[in-house]
Design a protein around this motif. Structure first.
Motif, PDB file in Angstrom:
ATOM      1  N   GLU A 116      68.760 -16.964  54.802  1.00  0.00           N
ATOM      2  CA  GLU A 116      69.681 -16.415  56.109  1.00  0.00           C
ATOM      3  C   GLU A 116      69.666 -17.103  57.229  1.00  0.00           C
ATOM      4  OE1 GLU A 116      68.098 -11.757  56.924  1.00  0.00           O
ATOM      5  OE2 GLU A 116      66.227 -12.802  55.178  1.00  0.00           O
ATOM      6  N   VAL A 117      69.043 -17.253  58.535  1.00  0.00           N
ATOM      7  CA  VAL A 117      68.691 -17.771  59.359  1.00  0.00           C
ATOM      8  C   VAL A 117      69.708 -19.559  59.429  1.00  0.00           C
ATOM      9  CG1 VAL A 117      67.918 -19.058  60.821  1.00  0.00           C
ATOM     10  CG2 VAL A 117      66.550 -17.243  59.864  1.00  0.00           C
ATOM     11  N   HIS A 118      69.017 -20.271  58.933  1.00  0.00           N
ATOM     12  CA  HIS A 118      69.932 -21.558  58.360  1.00  0.00           C
ATOM     13  C   HIS A 118      71.744 -21.371  58.160  1.00  0.00           C
ATOM     14  CE1 HIS A 118      65.677 -23.107  58.066  1.00  0.00           C
ATOM     15  NE2 HIS A 118      66.786 -23.910  58.990  1.00  0.00           N
ATOM     16  N   GLU A 119      71.683 -20.226  57.774  1.00  0.00           N
ATOM     17  CA  GLU A 119      73.391 -20.576  56.332  1.00  0.00           C
ATOM     18  C   GLU A 119      74.015 -19.721  57.623  1.00  0.00           C
ATOM     19  OE1 GLU A 119      74.971 -18.824  51.905  1.00  0.00           O
ATOM     20  OE2 GLU A 119      73.783 -17.380  53.182  1.00  0.00           O
ATOM     21  N   ARG A 120      73.377 -19.143  58.803  1.00  0.00           N
ATOM     22  CA  ARG A 120      74.727 -18.894  59.672  1.00  0.00           C
ATOM     23  C   ARG A 120      74.689 -19.700  60.946  1.00  0.00           C
ATOM     24  NH1 ARG A 120      71.049 -13.789  61.817  1.00  0.00           N
ATOM     25  NH2 ARG A 120      69.386 -14.215  60.026  1.00  0.00           N
ATOM     26  N   PHE A 121      74.228 -20.725  60.859  1.00  0.00           N
ATOM     27  CA  PHE A 121      74.834 -21.685  62.115  1.00  0.00           C
ATOM     28  C   PHE A 121      75.879 -22.333  60.971  1.00  0.00           C
ATOM     29  CE2 PHE A 121      70.215 -21.652  62.270  1.00  0.00           C
ATOM     30  CZ  PHE A 121      70.694 -21.453  63.860  1.00  0.00           C
ATOM     31  N   THR A 122      77.671 -23.315  61.574  1.00  0.00           N
ATOM     32  CA  THR A 122      78.529 -23.204  61.319  1.00  0.00           C
ATOM     33  C   THR A 122      78.514 -24.712  62.041  1.00  0.00           C
ATOM     34  OG1 THR A 122      80.143 -22.461  63.359  1.00  0.00           O
ATOM     35  CG2 THR A 122      79.598 -21.254  61.073  1.00  0.00           C
ATOM     36  N   GLY A 123      79.769 -25.535  61.282  1.00  0.00           N
ATOM     37  CA  GLY A 123      79.575 -27.279  62.061  1.00  0.00           C
ATOM     38  C   GLY A 123      81.235 -26.701  63.372  1.00  0.00           C
ATOM     39  N   ASP A 124      81.670 -25.540  63.131  1.00  0.00           N
ATOM     40  CA  ASP A 124      82.606 -25.087  64.576  1.00  0.00           C
ATOM     41  C   ASP A 124      81.444 -24.706  65.433  1.00  0.00           C
ATOM     42  OD1 ASP A 124      84.278 -26.356  62.848  1.00  0.00           O
ATOM     43  OD2 ASP A 124      85.267 -23.856  62.495  1.00  0.00           O
ATOM     44  N   GLU A 125      81.004 -24.041  64.998  1.00  0.00           N
ATOM     45  CA  GLU A 125      80.091 -23.763  66.345  1.00  0.00           C
ATOM     46  C   GLU A 125      78.931 -25.485  67.096  1.00  0.00           C
ATOM     47  OE1 GLU A 125      76.122 -21.242  66.847  1.00  0.00           O
ATOM     48  OE2 GLU A 125      76.751 -21.237  64.804  1.00  0.00           O
ATOM     49  N   LEU A 126      78.734 -25.780  66.510  1.00  0.00           N
ATOM     50  CA  LEU A 126      78.170 -26.910  66.926  1.00  0.00           C
ATOM     51  C   LEU A 126      78.935 -27.704  68.317  1.00  0.00           C
ATOM     52  CD1 LEU A 126      75.622 -28.449  64.082  1.00  0.00           C
ATOM     53  CD2 LEU A 126      75.160 -25.979  65.893  1.00  0.00           C
ATOM     54  N   LYS A 127      80.807 -28.091  67.137  1.00  0.00           N
ATOM     55  CA  LYS A 127      81.669 -28.880  67.689  1.00  0.00           C
ATOM     56  C   LYS A 127      81.799 -28.399  69.192  1.00  0.00           C
ATOM     57  CE  LYS A 127      83.897 -29.811  63.247  1.00  0.00           C
ATOM     58  NZ  LYS A 127      85.030 -29.529  63.007  1.00  0.00           N
ATOM     59  N   MET A 128      81.455 -27.119  69.042  1.00  0.00           N
ATOM     60  CA  MET A 128      81.527 -26.608  70.608  1.00  0.00           C
ATOM     61  C   MET A 128      80.754 -26.841  71.978  1.00  0.00           C
ATOM     62  SD  MET A 128      83.437 -22.257  69.692  1.00  0.00           S
ATOM     63  CE  MET A 128      81.671 -21.403  69.132  1.00  0.00           C
ATOM     64  N   TYR A 129      79.565 -27.268  70.985  1.00  0.00           N
ATOM     65  CA  TYR A 129      78.867 -27.756  72.082  1.00  0.00           C
ATOM     66  C   TYR A 129      78.935 -28.507  72.575  1.00  0.00           C
ATOM     67  CZ  TYR A 129      75.114 -23.079  71.058  1.00  0.00           C
ATOM     68  OH  TYR A 129      74.871 -22.518  70.632  1.00  0.00           O
ATOM     69  N   ARG A 130      78.911 -29.524  71.255  1.00  0.00           N
ATOM     70  CA  ARG A 130      79.246 -31.073  71.826  1.00  0.00           C
ATOM     71  C   ARG A 130      80.494 -30.924  72.433  1.00  0.00           C
ATOM     72  NH1 ARG A 130      76.289 -35.061  69.165  1.00  0.00           N
ATOM     73  NH2 ARG A 130      76.351 -34.219  67.077  1.00  0.00           N
ATOM     74  N   ASP A 131      81.775 -30.345  72.420  1.00  0.00           N
ATOM     75  CA  ASP A 131      82.682 -30.071  73.340  1.00  0.00           C
ATOM     76  C   ASP A 131      82.616 -29.691  75.209  1.00  0.00           C
ATOM     77  OD1 ASP A 131      84.691 -31.243  71.561  1.00  0.00           O
ATOM     78  OD2 ASP A 131      84.929 -28.872  71.077  1.00  0.00           O
TER      79      ASP A 131
END
Length: 177
Positions: free
Chosen positions: A48-63
């Motif tokens: 349940e912890v890992h499943e809550r992360f998304t690729g879009d969320e990580l793109k925001m960090y990289r942007d």
């Protein structure tokens, strides 16, 4: 046979078979499948912890900071792994940070793991997309002490079941020998 995220590939390949049923984590199963020729049949469970992360969320960090390094646990969904600069077990992620010493890193796993690495490597800035595991937080040092001092919370397992479970763990341990 039992495995962890750090030895799942080794365990799968040690079996010498064409197909493996892999439980309980579908995302770790998919990650292992991408690393081996063994056909992996995955159960649909997930952390349940890992499943809550998304690729879009990580793109925001990289942007926000193109220099940030993103490292992800293999129990994350495939879109998260696709955005990561490195994917590995908790131990592998820690070693990666020790070796690479990035200036800023997003460690995509249960957030207290980054706290532990931060204590060791104060010059690395951790961006923490924080998903806490409610189950891991139930275990505390005071509760462990209380259990040991007062001999509470004993778990009794049927010896026949314990023997089967022990064999599963021993098979994993003997792979390292």
């Amino acid at each position: 046979i039992t495995c962890t995220s750090s030895n799942a590939l080794q365990v799968v390949e040690s079996l010498g078979v064409d197909k493996v049923i892999f439980v309980p984590d579908q995302y770790l199963a998919k990650y292992v499948a991408s690393q081996t020729k063994v056909k992996i049949i995955a159960w649909k469970g997930a952390c349940e912890v890992h499943e809550r992360f998304t690729g879009d969320e990580l793109k925001m960090y990289r942007d926000a900071d193109p220099s940030v390094q993103i490292i992800a646990h293999p129990e994350c969904p495939p879109d998260v792994i696709a955005e990561a600069d490195f994917t590995g077990s908790t131990a592998h992620m820690i070693n990666w940070v020790r070796d690479k010493r990035p200036k800023r890193v997003v460690m995509v796993t249960e957030c207290s793991m980054a706290d532990n690495v931060q204590a060791e490597l104060p010059n690395v800035e951790f961006v923490r997309p924080c998903n806490l595991c409610p189950h891991m937080k139930r275990i505390t040092l005071p509760k462990i002490l209380d259990s040991l001092v007062n001999m509470r919370e004993e778990i009794v397992i049927d010896p026949a079941i314990a023997e089967k479970a022990r064999r599963s763990v021993e098979r994993m341990i003997y792979l390292k020998s």
